[in-house]
Enzyme design. Structure first.
Site, PDB file in Angstrom:
ATOM      1  N   THR A  51       0.861  -1.181   0.000  1.00  0.00           N
ATOM      2  CA  THR A  51       0.000   0.000   0.000  1.00  0.00           C
ATOM      3  C   THR A  51       0.899   1.234   0.000  1.00  0.00           C
ATOM      4  OG1 THR A  51      -1.679  -1.232   1.220  1.00  0.00           O
ATOM      5  CG2 THR A  51      -1.878   1.167   1.221  1.00  0.00           C
ATOM      6  N   ASP A 163      -3.279   1.783  -2.347  1.00  0.00           N
ATOM      7  CA  ASP A 163      -2.869   3.183  -2.178  1.00  0.00           C
ATOM      8  C   ASP A 163      -3.494   3.811  -0.953  1.00  0.00           C
ATOM      9  OD1 ASP A 163      -5.600   3.204  -3.530  1.00  0.00           O
ATOM     10  OD2 ASP A 163      -5.334   5.269  -2.855  1.00  0.00           O
ATOM     11  N   GLY A 305      -9.984   1.699  -2.073  1.00  0.00           N
ATOM     12  CA  GLY A 305      -8.530   1.779  -2.202  1.00  0.00           C
ATOM     13  C   GLY A 305      -7.837   0.958  -1.138  1.00  0.00           C
ATOM     14  N   GLU A 306      -6.612   1.339  -0.816  1.00  0.00           N
ATOM     15  CA  GLU A 306      -5.745   0.667   0.169  1.00  0.00           C
ATOM     16  C   GLU A 306      -5.219  -0.680  -0.347  1.00  0.00           C
ATOM     17  OE1 GLU A 306      -7.639   0.171   4.029  1.00  0.00           O
ATOM     18  OE2 GLU A 306      -8.222   2.276   4.131  1.00  0.00           O
ATOM     19  N   GLY A 307      -5.830  -1.201  -1.411  1.00  0.00           N
ATOM     20  CA  GLY A 307      -5.519  -2.544  -1.893  1.00  0.00           C
ATOM     21  C   GLY A 307      -6.651  -3.523  -1.608  1.00  0.00           C
TER      22      GLY A 307
END
Lengths: 341, 341
Positions: A51, A163, A305-307
């Site tokens: 991330t 991200d 997000g974050e993965g």
């Protein structure tokens, strides 16, 4: 990717004791994984989601509901293990590594993250380039370095990208605007939860950034420097680094795919190693996927997000490896295949 | 389902340290699982997929590429563990139980399947009713019995449904034709792999069966008897039985959803316990999902049956339980929520 292995995989899938093609999109994904990994019995045991975090000067234009401080706060949340990506990565059997490419905060060097800070946040792209060309290149190189580092130790069978960065849907939407040429109205999404008025502002800010910086789609490093982000550069580097090591990469949503898009513009061969984890609700994502010729594995209307989308999709990729290796053929189970009759 | 738990679940999801609604369709699914199971920390540890098998007299009209014998051959394949459902169930951490509701074959009573044969295959619905009303009711009761048996021992947290039966896409398409009123051209899919000519024949055979048997949508047991199947009755019973025990059910594709549709027509409250595992490529499936008001978790262009779509979706349902229980709230991690500002 090994095209002979791919053919062997497709042949085996076609001979399995089930209607031909009945496992749908799992089948080409399984064959592609086999071709990347160079074997029919693929094992994706060592999974890591990286991330990448960075801040965005453009947040001062009011394009996000959250202040930039939340980027660093979320990095601490990732390290403590209570964030969405920690939960979904654990469920996928994947490790999470957080990489600081450009958070506007001084982290203790002892904090268990990958310390790759290029600068503390980008500059405001609505008033000038987000960063220098050298900084953009350094962010991509940092991502390549992380991929190599993970591949060397502890080893890496499948890389997921993710991200964190308040303001980064704005930068990512700018990137797809450059490559699609579509009007911003069609590309801009609500990010962390903008209303109609917020969306209008965001579109206008991106328009201003594009008019001012005039990014050239033929120069992807320039696009990254002018309207991109430090974590987006890191994400691009992760894809290039993994591809160079013949490791499949599963991308998350808008921001990770923006990184993948830059990666493929820099290095088209990298595209063969990418799987799209899911279709984000962020509207620009669909155009990125089209640009990359990718069909996402999942479509659950997520936009976190974050993965997180990459983590969920890892289970599907694991399933792809199992169907190819473990389902018996008509011949093996002694049933006559209708297609041979 | 417990509506207070559902509200508590939705509130917790809304307060988690991530943009509101950002986990998309996982969120309502998580809340629904919590309401069914009566707790926020849901554990779906004990998973079973029941693959119901039966034969279809209508196969003599040439509606399938495979002969009826393949149904029994695949039952043996399931027992030996080499079929698609074995592979994907193992990957999902689920047990597979095969139930014989009406295969045209005498299995050894010692074979490790659930022996619930009502009769050896249905009659040809193109020349008369597929079975008697009593046989239809017996097949539903057998399914209810299986659900109860599994819930009693070894215990059951999540039930997946699956099917095996050469000719059963024909019966399932007939059922959705009855409930949608749409022309067969729109509803009929390729099953195990029919070409255009085969599809035409299949549509004509179903039309003949419907004209002859005149199934009444207000009488679901009559629909099952006239144009259904023994395994479809079993699948309907599984849904009703699980719902009565407050156990969530994840359905596979066309045939399992035909069973779920009959279940909901017999017993509308059962619908609250059903999750649609995936969207099948079989065209009639979409209309069944609409009729039931369900949105599928996965859309991978699969059309295999056996319970394979249900197995893959189990991972997503597991993920739903983890996000609800494990992601920390803004308050817990000390970040200010934009929506509270």
């Amino acid at each position: 990717p090994d095209q002979e292995i791919k053919s062997a995989a497709l042949k085996r899938l076609a001979n399995q004791a089930r209607p031909r093609g009945s496992l749908g999109r799992l089948e080409p994904a399984a064959a592609r994984l086999a071709s990347i990994c160079g074997r029919l019995d693929v094992k994706l045991d060592r999974k890591t989601i990286v991330t990448c975090a960075g801040d965005h000067g453009v947040v001062e234009e009011g394009v996000s509901l959250f202040p930039s401080e939340v980027t660093a706060q979320m990095v601490y949340n990732f390290v403590q293990g209570g964030a969405s990506i920690n939960v979904l990565a654990a469920h996928a059997g994947a490790r999470v590594r957080v990489a600081d490419l450009g958070v506007s905060h001084d982290f203790d060097p002892g904090l268990d993250i990958l310390h790759k800070k290029i600068r503390k946040g980008t500059a405001n792209m609505a008033t000038g380039p987000a960063m220098t060309r050298e900084e953009a290149a350094a962010s991509v190189e940092a991502g390549i370095g992380i991929a190599n580092q993970l591949a060397d130790s502890p080893g890496l069978d499948l890389l997921g990208t993710g991200d964190m960065g308040i303001g980064n849907t704005t930068a990512s939407s700018a990137i797809i605007a450059v490559y699609s040429g579509l009007p911003l109205k069609e590309l801009v999404g609500p990010g962390t939860g903008l209303d109609e008025q917020g969306l209008d502002l965001k579109a206008r800010v991106i328009k201003r950034a594009l008019d001012l910086n005039r990014p050239d789609p033929a120069d992807p490093m320039g696009v990254l420097a002018r309207v991109g982000g430090l974590e987006i550069g890191g994400l691009a580097g992760l894809v290039i680094g993994a591809a160079a090591r013949q490791i499949p990469v599963v991308c998350d949503g808008l921001i990770s795919t923006a990184g993948a898009l830059i990666a493929c513009e820099l290095c088209p061969a990298a595209g063969q190693y990418i799987f799209a984890g899911h279709r984000s609700r962020e509207t620009g994502h669909e155009y990125m996927l089209r640009h990359l010729g990718l069909t996402p594995l999942l479509d659950l209307e997520m936009r976190l997000g974050e993965g997180t989308g990459a983590a969920l999709a890892m289970h599907i990729l694991d399933a792809c490896t199992r169907i190819l290796a473990d389902i018996k053929t008509f011949e093996e189970v002694g049933i006559e295949n209708a297609h041979e009759g």
